[in-house]
Motif scaffolding. Structure first.
Motif, PDB file in Angstrom:
ATOM      1  N   LEU A   1      37.971 -72.291  61.582  1.00  0.00           N
ATOM      2  CA  LEU A   1      36.984 -71.430  61.317  1.00  0.00           C
ATOM      3  C   LEU A   1      35.729 -72.019  60.371  1.00  0.00           C
ATOM      4  O   LEU A   1      34.587 -71.621  60.333  1.00  0.00           O
ATOM      5  N   TRP A   2      36.180 -73.286  59.862  1.00  0.00           N
ATOM      6  CA  TRP A   2      35.145 -73.740  58.996  1.00  0.00           C
ATOM      7  C   TRP A   2      33.793 -74.236  59.433  1.00  0.00           C
ATOM      8  O   TRP A   2      32.953 -74.029  58.873  1.00  0.00           O
ATOM      9  N   GLU A   3      33.744 -74.636  60.804  1.00  0.00           N
ATOM     10  CA  GLU A   3      32.631 -75.002  61.391  1.00  0.00           C
ATOM     11  C   GLU A   3      31.545 -73.805  61.471  1.00  0.00           C
ATOM     12  O   GLU A   3      30.543 -74.027  61.420  1.00  0.00           O
ATOM     13  N   THR A   4      32.279 -72.827  61.834  1.00  0.00           N
ATOM     14  CA  THR A   4      31.494 -71.377  61.737  1.00  0.00           C
ATOM     15  C   THR A   4      31.125 -70.983  60.308  1.00  0.00           C
ATOM     16  O   THR A   4      30.018 -70.340  59.875  1.00  0.00           O
ATOM     17  N   LEU A   5      31.893 -70.931  59.460  1.00  0.00           N
ATOM     18  CA  LEU A   5      31.518 -70.501  58.193  1.00  0.00           C
ATOM     19  C   LEU A   5      30.849 -71.503  57.200  1.00  0.00           C
ATOM     20  O   LEU A   5      29.890 -70.972  56.542  1.00  0.00           O
ATOM     21  N   ALA A   6      30.720 -72.635  57.331  1.00  0.00           N
ATOM     22  CA  ALA A   6      30.108 -73.681  56.516  1.00  0.00           C
ATOM     23  C   ALA A   6      28.505 -73.428  56.343  1.00  0.00           C
ATOM     24  O   ALA A   6      27.887 -73.381  55.700  1.00  0.00           O
ATOM     25  N   PRO A   7      28.023 -73.257  57.597  1.00  0.00           N
ATOM     26  CA  PRO A   7      26.565 -72.963  57.669  1.00  0.00           C
ATOM     27  C   PRO A   7      26.000 -71.769  56.824  1.00  0.00           C
ATOM     28  O   PRO A   7      24.870 -71.394  56.548  1.00  0.00           O
ATOM     29  N   LEU A   8      27.080 -70.804  56.700  1.00  0.00           N
ATOM     30  CA  LEU A   8      26.624 -69.587  56.004  1.00  0.00           C
ATOM     31  C   LEU A   8      26.939 -69.476  54.397  1.00  0.00           C
ATOM     32  O   LEU A   8      26.890 -68.622  53.864  1.00  0.00           O
ATOM     33  N   THR A   9      27.348 -70.966  53.890  1.00  0.00           N
ATOM     34  CA  THR A   9      27.712 -71.051  52.587  1.00  0.00           C
ATOM     35  C   THR A   9      26.607 -71.975  51.806  1.00  0.00           C
ATOM     36  O   THR A   9      25.821 -72.512  52.464  1.00  0.00           O
ATOM     37  N   ALA A  10      26.630 -71.982  50.508  1.00  0.00           N
ATOM     38  CA  ALA A  10      26.006 -72.810  49.608  1.00  0.00           C
ATOM     39  C   ALA A  10      26.897 -73.584  48.984  1.00  0.00           C
ATOM     40  O   ALA A  10      27.571 -73.046  48.394  1.00  0.00           O
ATOM     41  N   PRO A  11      26.897 -74.912  48.650  1.00  0.00           N
ATOM     42  CA  PRO A  11      27.883 -75.501  47.895  1.00  0.00           C
ATOM     43  C   PRO A  11      27.726 -75.426  46.514  1.00  0.00           C
ATOM     44  O   PRO A  11      26.662 -75.248  46.017  1.00  0.00           O
ATOM     45  N   LEU A  12      28.875 -75.564  45.968  1.00  0.00           N
ATOM     46  CA  LEU A  12      28.721 -75.593  44.216  1.00  0.00           C
ATOM     47  C   LEU A  12      29.255 -76.929  43.936  1.00  0.00           C
ATOM     48  O   LEU A  12      30.414 -77.149  43.598  1.00  0.00           O
TER      49      LEU A  12
END
Length: 426
Positions: free
Chosen positions: A70-81
């Protein structure tokens, strides 16, 4: 998807595992256990797709979602800390030095990734709907019967579900936990968290800014673009006036509290408020029952610990239920559940104690406590080895977790120059 009409009261199908609750912990557990080969049913009302709050998924949690595909779907929706900046926002006699923790010191791309809860819930819900090995029942539970070799879960609609193991992810007031007779230790704080999302003129540079104030943390966490989520912890009597402000007035007040470090603010979501409290279940397992997430532990939104602790519950439980990479004949065996409880106890109790101590240290005017907190941050700023240790412990406990390869997965290292962050005047 299966609805309750497909599960009549006379249905005698014995599922391997029933997961109760469609929050992120519950849906993640159902997906992971179904992928492991267990006949799994997820029982809960529809997932909350309107939750405007955010969650910072730490690196081990991101790795767990990568294992689920699922990370390929989730990653674009996130901001890195990538950096976490701690600033003493009090006017006390003894103030702590400003400290910035940088994920580059741990050879990590980021400490974690901040995502809107509604985006996380939507992605997990869609994955649950698409999983051919997972039965989904959108209903609530009216009662439980924990029998010798299975659990009978009676639905509000009149149907029944039978399973060898019940995994309770049904929240801090967990009916499953209460039905099993597991007591809790609970407490409250003289604090309320006001949460909302903001747009701002200046870039956040992938940096979380946490002001320590006399009423609790004031934390700005990056979102994609020039946006951040805010957790503003105040006294209960101050929460309602903040919520009642017009957007422009509220934006000015929050910008003032943030010392304008991100420029002009604009309100992107209406504020919500939540009284702060804590809870720890006195057992993490019962007969044919395992507790995960907020059914097992609750504490204030400090240090991005809440859901990440729940996801470590999920990973640990899955590790015990698939010791050789394949499902066991009886996932509800008492020995397995006792082993799960034993492995999780240290992480949960230490994490709860640490968050509680940090929160209370901000509230007290007792001078020795203020001195200890300031000295600790001073040493963290000056001693790289101590700083790295604290960063590692903040992401995941030192013990190796069953079900996860390592707390710190090796990912491609992306290097970003650290921006110069202006220090605030003392």
């Amino acid at each position: 998807m299966t609805d309750t009409a497909a599960l009549p009261a006379s249905d005698q199908t014995l599922h391997d595992i029933a997961v109760i609750g469609a929050g992120p912990a519950g849906m993640t557990a159902a997906l992971l256990l179904a992928k492991a080969g267990y006949g799994t049913v997820l029982v809960a009302p529809p997932a909350n797709l309107d939750d405007g709050r955010t969650t910072a998924l730490l690196s081990a949690s991101a790795d767990l979602y990568a294992r689920l595909g699922l990370w390929e779907t989730l990653a674009p929706l996130t901001a890195p800390l990538r950096r976490m900046r701690m600033i003493d926002g009090t006017d006390r006699l003894i103030r702590a030095p400003e400290v910035t923790f940088d994920s580059a010191e741990l050879e990590l791309d980021a400490f974690g990734y901040n995502i809107l809860n509604k985006d996380l819930n939507r992605t997990l819900s869609e994955a649950a709907d698409a999983a051919s090995t997972l039965t989904r029942v959108e209903d609530t539970v009216s009662s439980y019967a924990f029998l010798e070799d299975h659990v009978v879960i009676r639905l509000a609609s009149g149907g029944e579900i039978r399973a060898r193991l019940c995994v309770a992810a049904d929240g801090r007031r967990s009916p499953a936990r209460e039905a099993a007779g597991i007591s809790v230790k609970s407490w409250s704080y003289p604090q309320t968290a006001v949460v909302l999302n903001l747009a701002h003129d200046q870039p956040h540079n992938d940096t979380s800014n946490e002001f320590h104030t006399p009423t609790g943390p004031f934390t700005l966490v990056p979102l994609p673009g020039r946006m951040s989520s805010l957790v503003c912890v105040v006294s209960p009597e101050d929460a309602e006036p903040l919520r009642a402000m017009a957007d422009e007035d509220l934006a000015l007040e929050l910008e003032r509290r943030a010392h304008s470090i991100l420029g002009k603010f604009r309100i992107a979501s209406r504020p919500q408020s939540y009284p702060l409290s804590g809870l720890t279940a006195n057992a993490l397992a019962g007969h044919r029952l395992a507790l995960i997430g907020e059914a097992a532990h609750v504490f204030p939104p400090i240090g991005a610990q809440g859901l990440n602790l729940g996801l470590r519950d999920v990973a640990c439980l899955a590790g015990h239920l698939t010791p050789a990479g394949s499902p066991l004949a009886d996932p509800g065996a008492d020995a397995l559940l006792k082993a799960y409880e034993k492995d999780r106890w240290q992480d949960i109790t230490s994490r709860t104690a640490a968050v509680d101590a940090l929160n209370r240290s901000l509230l007290t005017d007792f001078l020795p406590v203020q001195m200890m907190r300031s000295a600790g941050l001073y040493l963290a700023d000056r001693l790289p080895a101590l700083r790295r240790f604290l960063m590692k412990e903040g992401i995941a406990p030192g013990q190796r977790l069953k079900g996860l390869p390592l707390p710190f997965p090796k990912a491609p290292r992306l290097r970003f120059p650290a921006p110069k962050l202006p220090r605030l005047p003392r």
